[in-house]
Design a protein around this motif. Sequence first.
Motif, mmCIF file in Angstrom:
data_model
loop_
_atom_site.group_PDB
_atom_site.id
_atom_site.type_symbol
_atom_site.label_atom_id
_atom_site.label_comp_id
_atom_site.label_asym_id
_atom_site.label_seq_id
_atom_site.Cartn_x
_atom_site.Cartn_y
_atom_site.Cartn_z
ATOM 1 N N LEU B 212 12.737 -49.822 11.867
ATOM 2 C CA LEU B 212 14.199 -49.963 11.751
ATOM 3 C C LEU B 212 14.895 -49.028 12.745
ATOM 4 C CD1 LEU B 212 16.757 -50.984 10.231
ATOM 5 C CD2 LEU B 212 16.456 -49.063 8.682
ATOM 6 N N LEU B 216 17.156 -50.163 16.030
ATOM 7 C CA LEU B 216 18.565 -49.788 16.163
ATOM 8 C C LEU B 216 18.783 -49.001 17.454
ATOM 9 C CD1 LEU B 216 19.432 -48.690 12.511
ATOM 10 C CD2 LEU B 216 19.913 -50.878 13.604
ATOM 11 N N LYS B 222 24.040 -51.107 15.297
ATOM 12 C CA LYS B 222 24.308 -50.289 14.118
ATOM 13 C C LYS B 222 24.008 -51.110 12.864
ATOM 14 C CE LYS B 222 28.722 -49.687 14.927
ATOM 15 N NZ LYS B 222 28.895 -50.532 16.148
ATOM 16 N N ILE B 223 23.837 -50.401 11.768
ATOM 17 C CA ILE B 223 23.592 -51.064 10.489
ATOM 18 C C ILE B 223 24.701 -52.070 10.183
ATOM 19 C CG2 ILE B 223 23.592 -50.650 7.991
ATOM 20 C CD1 ILE B 223 21.000 -49.938 9.327
ATOM 21 N N THR B 224 25.923 -51.683 10.489
ATOM 22 C CA THR B 224 27.065 -52.525 10.120
ATOM 23 C C THR B 224 27.125 -53.818 10.927
ATOM 24 O OG1 THR B 224 28.301 -51.066 11.585
ATOM 25 C CG2 THR B 224 28.573 -50.723 9.214
ATOM 26 N N ILE B 229 19.718 -56.740 6.154
ATOM 27 C CA ILE B 229 18.533 -56.151 6.768
ATOM 28 C C ILE B 229 17.432 -56.279 5.739
ATOM 29 C CG2 ILE B 229 17.494 -54.028 7.659
ATOM 30 C CD1 ILE B 229 20.596 -53.293 8.174
ATOM 31 N N ILE B 251 20.668 -42.917 8.575
ATOM 32 C CA ILE B 251 21.135 -44.302 8.512
ATOM 33 C C ILE B 251 21.877 -44.511 7.202
ATOM 34 C CG2 ILE B 251 20.348 -46.695 8.275
ATOM 35 C CD1 ILE B 251 18.064 -45.927 10.205
ATOM 36 N N PHE B 257 20.897 -53.910 2.560
ATOM 37 C CA PHE B 257 19.450 -53.728 2.549
ATOM 38 C C PHE B 257 18.865 -54.582 1.434
ATOM 39 C CE2 PHE B 257 18.064 -50.120 5.258
ATOM 40 C CZ PHE B 257 19.286 -49.801 5.825
#
Lengths: 151, 333, 120, 126
Positions: B212, B216, B222-224, B229, B251, B257
């Motif tokens: 992960l 990234l 980015k996570i957003t 995910i 993170i 998630f």
Amino acid sequence: MNEKKYAALEKEISPKTPYLRNCIKAFLVGGTICLIGQFVALFYMTYFDFTERTSSNPTVSTMIFFAMLLTGFGFYKKIGQIGGAGGSVPITGFSNAVVSAAIEHKSEGYVLGVGGNMFKLAGSVILFGVFSAFVVALIKTILVKLGVVSW
Amino acid sequence: MVARGLLTFKTNPSIASTGVTAGPLEKKSPFVSLFDKMYDEEQSGAGTNEQGHAKMMEDACMIALSKVDSVPEDADFLLIGDLVNQMTPSNFCAATVGIPYMGMFSACATSVSTLITAALLTDSGFSKIAIAGAGSQHNAVERQFRYPIEYGSQKPETSQWTVTAVGVAAVTPNKKGMPSIVCATIGSVVDLGMTDPLNMGAAMAPAAADTLQRHLDGHGTKITDYDCIMTGDLGKTGFELYKTLASNNGIDVTENFRDAGEEFYGEDPSFFAGASGAGCSSTVYFSEIYAKMLQGEYKRVLLIATGALLSPLSFQQGDTIPCIAHAVELTMK
Amino acid sequence: MISIFITAFVVGGLICVVGQLLFDVAKLTPAHTLCLLVVIGSVLDGLGLYEPLIDFAGAGATIPITSFGNSLTHGAMAEAEKHGLIGVLTGMFEVTSSGISSAIIFGFIASFLFKPKGTI
Amino acid sequence: MLIILFLVSGCSLIDNDFEVQNYSAMDEQEVKDVLASDDRLASAVVLFFEEELIVGVRAKTFSRFHKTKIEKDIKKQLKEKYPDLTITVSADSKIKMETKKLIVKEDQEKLDIGIKKIKSLLKEET
């Protein structure tokens, strides 16, 4: 993150083993199997010519037979899941190990599959039982010969 | 751009269709309505576990092909894998369908590793239709890695249930209105010294967190950016560990998630920490995620399939469990 | 008469608790645990402690796998008493054979009758 | 065959659980004394027949650990009291059960067969 740190984190997050609950369940399940064994022994003593001592052989065989049926119909693994050692320590667990391996490897034929794999799990018990019996009896025999102990 | 296992596809190959087959116990899964074919019997009517496994794979391939109005003769590549020794079910499946075949093994991460390879073949113009996927069969896998099916051993709460399911995808050059493969990250093996084969989630979590992070950083996202995910089969325990590791890495762990293994059997406690097996991530990715993308609910997803690269031999010889995670990013435009 | 049932239950249960502790605390696999218990049974018989336990608990001592080690040792020692050292080898299965032979026979019969179910 | 039928219902003499059947001319008081003095015993059945003396005892729960020792002790004591008899002492419940059966049947014709059977049961090891 190194191995030690991760091991600590893993310990913290993984669900804890419920030691007490497992022990109680093992006690109840294992005790019940032995209790049933005692009833079987009583049956052999009452209706056949077996004494308390000699009844243990037919009792063991009968319990092995019961465990074969339970394994074949798919119940023994449930007993094992609930009882843990309570399901595997009695002789019925030995039978479960033999029978489950035998039916599992049936697909490879009776000679190579069943024959070759039947004692896949239980074989080590026989090995260690026989070898430790050999060592213990040998030591005792020598000690008797030396006059340290008597039979 | 290719660097240290980071891949970006120029042509964005699409997943034109999927095929998902699953065994009888998998009827308990909340995703069951999205599965294409269910069997009433663990061996899918074949004589042995392995034959049943192969049949399930064939059916999944045929379903995926039929959805794009194709026959096996139209397909250029078959990339598929499973967990049985020497991948015999995949081999027998390939023998039956007759598509040029490469067996691939990344344990339970095979679903993504085959998808990445299929995307590469398509991206480079060698393939019009490539079938990618993975599967597992509970009885065949359990008997190989653990005990005979009917053996009464006590499983701890961390143990996972190998699913009987196969999920495949037909990868084609980019098609409008289909989820397409944008970029990917090939994982590197991570081994943090876990040895318990009944707590595989814990062994695999660091690999997932590592991949992960690399994805990234490497692709500058980015996570957003992602609607979802989704990891492969970490299970309840592994998923918690993975989230902790990710947040330790700075993170932001959000609702986005998800873990296929944790969700596969719903909340049923008889499956302990959840599902595992090569069929777990592939079926959820190619049913639940694929459907959500087609509906437009998910625009951009990151799929990280995790695999524990152990063998019964390595475990008995006291080795640790090396783990891998491959990531692939899908978008819907 | 009742008391033998109580002792069978309690002693059998306690032996299983020992097994459970070996599972959970010592983190042994079932196979390792059973082997250890068999060895313990064998050593206890060598010390002359297992037979009194059987007298006390009946099936509570004969059903757990420890009795397997006990009876192997018992057979070996009984023969050794009669024939000396060579009896250690020849007497081994004299007493235990019923457990092993019935496991083999019933296991083989089961392989004709059943196949693994694979349900929960 | 001279038989003195002396059915002791037990309760009147020693303890509730001591039962003696005497088909011989031997004095049975001694056996009662021996059994009564041993507080490890819960109950017993005793059968005199010709040259045979069969004693089946049940040990108290925690004395069962020492069954073999109890058997030996009682046999030794009885041997002193009845040097002429063949004495069989067993703490095995099967033996007690069988002895009791012989007593209840009161069929003296078959007694010697029954006694032989009991003895053969005991001979079997394991």
